[in-house]
Design a protein around this motif. Structure first.
Motif: not given
Length: 181
Positions: A12, A149-150, A152-154, A156-157
């Motif tokens: 992303n 957003a990118v 936050n997604h990263f 979360a992993c």
């Protein structure tokens, strides 16, 4: 962590970088004679803090540098808190992996402050232009929303979480620390 897994984690972010770079490349083609900002210009390069996704991407690029270059950068990181330690002889050693703020700095950014539209860019750029076309502007709020957003997604992993911001000097060896011993 394998390269393939890390590629997927950064997908992303990589896609966002591609979009930002396409915009910058278009600006460079259209306004090439009016741009001072380019590779080698380091007037605005400061020691920044980054979102974790950017810190890890930068660290990955740093890990690919030769040992003498990495050692020089690490030594510089210990000595400075103002200038970016990734600069060697006025050149960013991880230029292709530089964060979004570095990619966009100096180019026309559109933002709103207290309901008022503002455009900001390096005063060395766009000399003699009275008005820029709306398509020349990067919407800073939109770009920051996408980057958040990118990120936050990263983050979360990662089970143990990551800090909200990571200074460049602390980011340098993050990727190497992920590698299996």
């Amino acid at each position: 962590m394998t390269e393939h897994i890390f590629d997927n984690l950064l997908k992303n972010y990589t896609d966002l970088i591609i979009r930002v770079d396409e915009h910058i490349q278009k600006l460079t083609r259209v306004h090439k004679d009016r741009l001072a900002c380019k590779k080698g210009c380091d007037v605005c390069c400061r020691h920044l803090s980054l979102f974790p996704v950017e810190a890890f991407a930068l660290s990955r690029a740093f890990s690919r540098l030769d040992v003498p270059c990495r050692e020089k950068i690490l030594k510089q990181a210990e000595q400075t808190d103002r200038k970016c330690p990734l600069l060697v002889d006025h050149i960013c050693m991880v230029y292709e992996a530089r964060p979004i703020i570095c990619r966009t700095h100096g180019y026309p950014l559109y933002m709103e402050k207290e309901g008022k539209a503002l455009v900001d860019f390096c005063p060395k750029n766009f000399k003699g232009i009275k008005n820029l076309d709306r398509s020349d502007l990067l919407d800073l709020d939109r770009m920051n929303t996408l980057l958040t957003a990118v990120n936050n997604h990263f983050t979360a992993c990662f089970e143990n979480g990551l800090p909200g911001r990571i200074p460049v000097d602390q980011a340098l060896e993050l990727y190497q620390n992920l590698e299996p011993s």
